[in-house]
Enzyme design. Structure first.
Site, PDB file in Angstrom:
ATOM      1  N   ASN A  10      -2.680  33.377   7.583  1.00 24.19           N
ATOM      2  CA  ASN A  10      -2.618  32.769   6.345  1.00 24.19           C
ATOM      3  C   ASN A  10      -0.886  32.924   5.875  1.00 24.19           C
ATOM      4  O   ASN A  10      -0.569  33.825   5.557  1.00 24.19           O
ATOM      5  CB  ASN A  10      -3.397  33.732   5.431  1.00 24.19           C
ATOM      6  CG  ASN A  10      -3.352  32.999   4.036  1.00 24.19           C
ATOM      7  OD1 ASN A  10      -2.796  32.036   3.679  1.00 24.19           O
ATOM      8  ND2 ASN A  10      -4.175  33.478   2.925  1.00 24.19           N
ATOM      9  N   LYS A  17       0.214  36.625   6.301  1.00 21.24           N
ATOM     10  CA  LYS A  17      -0.850  37.608   6.138  1.00 21.24           C
ATOM     11  C   LYS A  17      -1.441  37.356   7.662  1.00 21.24           C
ATOM     12  O   LYS A  17      -1.826  36.249   7.997  1.00 21.24           O
ATOM     13  CB  LYS A  17      -2.049  37.508   5.248  1.00 21.24           C
ATOM     14  CG  LYS A  17      -1.564  38.121   4.161  1.00 21.24           C
ATOM     15  CD  LYS A  17      -3.168  38.320   3.248  1.00 21.24           C
ATOM     16  CE  LYS A  17      -3.051  38.261   1.607  1.00 21.24           C
ATOM     17  NZ  LYS A  17      -4.038  37.615   0.861  1.00 21.24           N
ATOM     18  N   HIS A 179     -10.656  27.590  -3.097  1.00 25.57           N
ATOM     19  CA  HIS A 179     -11.427  28.706  -2.734  1.00 25.57           C
ATOM     20  C   HIS A 179     -12.817  28.351  -2.046  1.00 25.57           C
ATOM     21  O   HIS A 179     -13.750  28.956  -2.045  1.00 25.57           O
ATOM     22  CB  HIS A 179     -11.821  29.297  -4.123  1.00 25.57           C
ATOM     23  CG  HIS A 179     -10.940  30.160  -4.781  1.00 25.57           C
ATOM     24  ND1 HIS A 179     -10.977  30.382  -6.430  1.00 25.57           N
ATOM     25  CD2 HIS A 179      -9.786  30.972  -4.498  1.00 25.57           C
ATOM     26  CE1 HIS A 179      -9.985  31.225  -6.460  1.00 25.57           C
ATOM     27  NE2 HIS A 179      -9.228  31.574  -5.769  1.00 25.57           N
ATOM     28  N   ASP A 281      -2.906  41.996 -14.016  1.00 27.63           N
ATOM     29  CA  ASP A 281      -4.011  42.583 -13.381  1.00 27.63           C
ATOM     30  C   ASP A 281      -5.087  42.982 -14.594  1.00 27.63           C
ATOM     31  O   ASP A 281      -4.964  43.611 -15.290  1.00 27.63           O
ATOM     32  CB  ASP A 281      -3.211  44.025 -12.804  1.00 27.63           C
ATOM     33  CG  ASP A 281      -3.948  44.378 -11.636  1.00 27.63           C
ATOM     34  OD1 ASP A 281      -3.668  44.554 -10.666  1.00 27.63           O
ATOM     35  OD2 ASP A 281      -4.935  45.396 -12.163  1.00 27.63           O
ATOM     36  N   ALA A 282      -6.362  42.575 -13.798  1.00 28.80           N
ATOM     37  CA  ALA A 282      -7.558  42.857 -14.748  1.00 28.80           C
ATOM     38  C   ALA A 282      -7.634  44.324 -14.924  1.00 28.80           C
ATOM     39  O   ALA A 282      -7.895  44.714 -16.215  1.00 28.80           O
ATOM     40  CB  ALA A 282      -8.736  42.461 -14.157  1.00 28.80           C
ATOM     41  N   ARG A 283      -7.381  45.164 -14.067  1.00 22.96           N
ATOM     42  CA  ARG A 283      -7.622  46.572 -14.244  1.00 22.96           C
ATOM     43  C   ARG A 283      -6.814  46.992 -15.412  1.00 22.96           C
ATOM     44  O   ARG A 283      -7.088  47.805 -16.134  1.00 22.96           O
ATOM     45  CB  ARG A 283      -7.257  47.666 -12.929  1.00 22.96           C
ATOM     46  CG  ARG A 283      -8.169  47.785 -12.114  1.00 22.96           C
ATOM     47  CD  ARG A 283      -7.980  48.354 -10.837  1.00 22.96           C
ATOM     48  NE  ARG A 283      -7.055  47.261 -10.124  1.00 22.96           N
ATOM     49  CZ  ARG A 283      -6.538  47.177  -8.957  1.00 22.96           C
ATOM     50  NH1 ARG A 283      -7.201  48.012  -7.967  1.00 22.96           N
ATOM     51  NH2 ARG A 283      -5.928  46.381  -8.366  1.00 22.96           N
ATOM     52  N   GLY A 329     -11.783  40.100  -6.264  1.00 24.20           N
ATOM     53  CA  GLY A 329     -11.565  41.577  -6.653  1.00 24.20           C
ATOM     54  C   GLY A 329     -11.981  41.810  -8.228  1.00 24.20           C
ATOM     55  O   GLY A 329     -12.644  42.969  -8.310  1.00 24.20           O
TER      56      GLY A 329
HETATM   57  P1  ADP Z   1      -6.308  37.368  -5.026  1.00 21.00           P
HETATM   58  O1  ADP Z   1      -7.020  36.227  -5.640  1.00 21.00           O
HETATM   59  O2  ADP Z   1      -5.129  37.592  -5.104  1.00 21.00           O
HETATM   60  O3  ADP Z   1      -6.966  37.395  -3.718  1.00 21.00           O
HETATM   61  P2  ADP Z   1      -8.081  39.640  -5.584  1.00 21.00           P
HETATM   62  O4  ADP Z   1      -9.372  38.828  -5.365  1.00 21.00           O
HETATM   63  O5  ADP Z   1      -7.834  40.611  -4.601  1.00 21.00           O
HETATM   64  O6  ADP Z   1      -6.749  38.834  -5.758  1.00 21.00           O
HETATM   65  O7  ADP Z   1      -8.204  39.971  -6.972  1.00 21.00           O
HETATM   66  C1  ADP Z   1      -7.359  40.783  -7.763  1.00 21.00           C
HETATM   67  C2  ADP Z   1      -7.889  41.234  -9.173  1.00 21.00           C
HETATM   68  O8  ADP Z   1      -9.012  41.950  -8.997  1.00 21.00           O
HETATM   69  C3  ADP Z   1      -6.750  41.797 -10.019  1.00 21.00           C
HETATM   70  O9  ADP Z   1      -6.826  41.372 -11.200  1.00 21.00           O
HETATM   71  C4  ADP Z   1      -7.250  43.182 -10.077  1.00 21.00           C
HETATM   72  O10 ADP Z   1      -7.035  43.926 -11.268  1.00 21.00           O
HETATM   73  C5  ADP Z   1      -8.767  42.966  -9.861  1.00 21.00           C
HETATM   74  N1  ADP Z   1      -9.500  44.373  -9.507  1.00 21.00           N
HETATM   75  C6  ADP Z   1      -9.552  44.899  -8.301  1.00 21.00           C
HETATM   76  N2  ADP Z   1     -10.314  46.134  -8.480  1.00 21.00           N
HETATM   77  C7  ADP Z   1     -10.704  46.118  -9.603  1.00 21.00           C
HETATM   78  C8  ADP Z   1     -11.487  47.056 -10.273  1.00 21.00           C
HETATM   79  N3  ADP Z   1     -11.873  48.088  -9.980  1.00 21.00           N
HETATM   80  N4  ADP Z   1     -11.751  46.864 -11.737  1.00 21.00           N
HETATM   81  C9  ADP Z   1     -11.313  45.667 -12.118  1.00 21.00           C
HETATM   82  N5  ADP Z   1     -10.504  44.886 -11.697  1.00 21.00           N
HETATM   83  C10 ADP Z   1     -10.090  44.963 -10.436  1.00 21.00           C
END
Ligand code: ADP
Length: 398
Positions: A10, A17, A179, A281-283, A329
């Site tokens: 990728n 990647k 996607h 970042d959602a977390r 995620g």
């Molecule tokens: P990408 O679109 O870059 O592939 P991902 O699918 O890995 O991204 O998603 C990233 C998102 O998932 C981030 O916003 C991250 O905070 C969120 N995320 C990952 N683990 C958790 C969790 N345990 N709780 C809440 N959000 C999470």
């Protein structure tokens, strides 16, 4: 019989990647990332048998080629050469030209290059990676899997914008959707889990990651999706605004903002980051919300409200829904975000299965809510785009 592996690549504008994946088990034998391409500190790192190694790429330029050359050496040193039967590349934009996975030849590469008009950053970066891989592995068959291909089944009424037809005829402006590989994968997994024929299964696939999109899948085929001409449309995302009134753009331009400032703001400074003022970042947003941060709470509310509205709107193309699938995620891991969305979906009879929702995290799939009204479930299914690339490549080999 010896194991057969596929190298999945990728390639992005400043990163690449890769993973060598066992085509039978789907396990990654080695996976890694080249990054900071174009900068003086380009590096490549990989994980093998639980151990991480990192190296700098000691060349001033052409980092895609040097990264791929390093991957060749890595594969040799791990003794994997003879097991690799194909290379599969991810490509963002296949336009209307590519409706499925194809084997790479010079014409395909040229066509991906031509489609760069629609996805300038992505497609040109993919071509760099593809060319480097073709040079490095001249005898291996290579394939491209397109993010847009799955959505090529959308009907005209879903993919056309209500703008003059000349813009479609002349510039191919329409909704493409992205996607696709993820929506395809989880819809197939859902059919298996429901013990149904995928061609008779209707699902709403909700991919929530840094990028986010919803897809209506009827009888196994994409019939509508929230991303459009670009991956900017639809849901609010990590740093992207998602749907906005185009009048805002005109307004800001008239206020003296430059085009770059406007688009930089909408693509890179909006979404979770823009509303929370803290992080994309959602977390991080959830943590701040728990500590009482009002802006973070608003970001959470706008995000979940919009996801729920998109899900509700896809009841129209589907009419009957068997499953709503959360992935990406956020979709795979975030209990509070899923819970809030499920609360909105009570109108469709969905009742949260609290134990199920709490258990479906960190790689676990499962049912998180049920609707008697629609005879449907909501479930979590971890996505696996690499596995689709592996399977599609192997299928075309055969
Ligand atoms: P990408 O679109 O870059 O592939 P991902 O699918 O890995 O991204 O998603 C990233 C998102 O998932 C981030 O916003 C991250 O905070 C969120 N995320 C990952 N683990 C958790 C969790 N345990 N709780 C809440 N959000 C999470």
């Amino acid at each position: 019989m010896s194991n057969s592996y596929v190298l999945v690549v990728n390639s992005g504008s400043s990163s690449l990647k890769f993973a060598v994946i066992d085509s039978q088990s789907g396990d990654a034998i080695v996976s890694g990332l080249g990054e900071c391409f174009g900068l003086s500190e380009a590096v490549i790192s990989w994980k093998y048998q639980g151990e991480k190694t990192e190296e700098t790429i000691d060349y001033p330029d052409n980092h895609h080629q040097h990264a791929v050359d390093r991957i060749v050496k890595l594969i040799e040193s791990l003794g994997l050469n003879d097991n690799i039967i194909a290379i599969g590349h991810r490509v963002v934009h296949g336009g209307e030209k590519f409706t499925s996975t194809v084997r790479i030849n010079e014409q395909v590469i040229t066509e991906i290059e031509q489609l760069a008009e629609l996805a300038p950053l992505h497609n040109l970066a993919h071509v760099k990676g593809i060319r480097a891989a073709v040079k490095a592995f001249p005898s291996l068959p290579q394939f491209v899997v397109f993010d847009t291909a799955f959505h090529q089944t959308m009907p005209k009424k879903a993919y056309r914008d209500a703008i003059p037809t000349e813009l479609y005829d002349e510039y191919a402006i329409r909704r493409y959707g992205f996607h696709g590989t993820s929506h395809y994968y989880v819809s197939r997994e859902a059919a298996k889990m429901l013990d149904k024929d995928v061609n008779d299964t209707n699902v709403i696939s909700v991919h929530l990651g840094n990028g986010a999109s919803v897809c209506a899948i009827r009888d196994g085929q994409s019939v509508d999706t929230s991303m459009g001409f670009t991956p900017q449309a639809g849901l609010m995302m990590g740093t992207r605004s998602g749907d906005i009134d185009p009048g805002i753009i005109e307004f800001l331009l008239k206020k003296g903002w430059t085009q770059e400032q406007v688009f930089d703001t909408l693509y890179k400074k909006s979404g979770f980051l823009g509303l929370s003022g803290l992080t994309s970042d959602a977390r991080g947003v959830l943590e701040a919300m728990e500590q009482g941060n009002e802006d973070a709470k608003l970001a959470f509310e706008v995000f979940t409200y919009r996801v729920a509205k998109y899900i509700a709107s896809y009841m129209i193309p589907l009419q009957r829904v068997d499953a709503i699938i959360f992935t990406g995620g956020i979709g795979e891991n975030s209990l509070p975000i899923r819970r809030e969305i499920l609360n909105y979906l009570r109108v469709f009879g969905f009742v949260e299965d609290e134990a199920g929702n709490e258990a479906a995290r960190f790689g676990n799939s499962g049912v998180i809510a049920r609707s008697e009204l629609h005879n449907a479930v909501a479930m979590v299914i971890p996505t696996n785009e690499e596995l689709v690339i592996v399977r599609e490549s192997v299928a075309l080999l055969d």
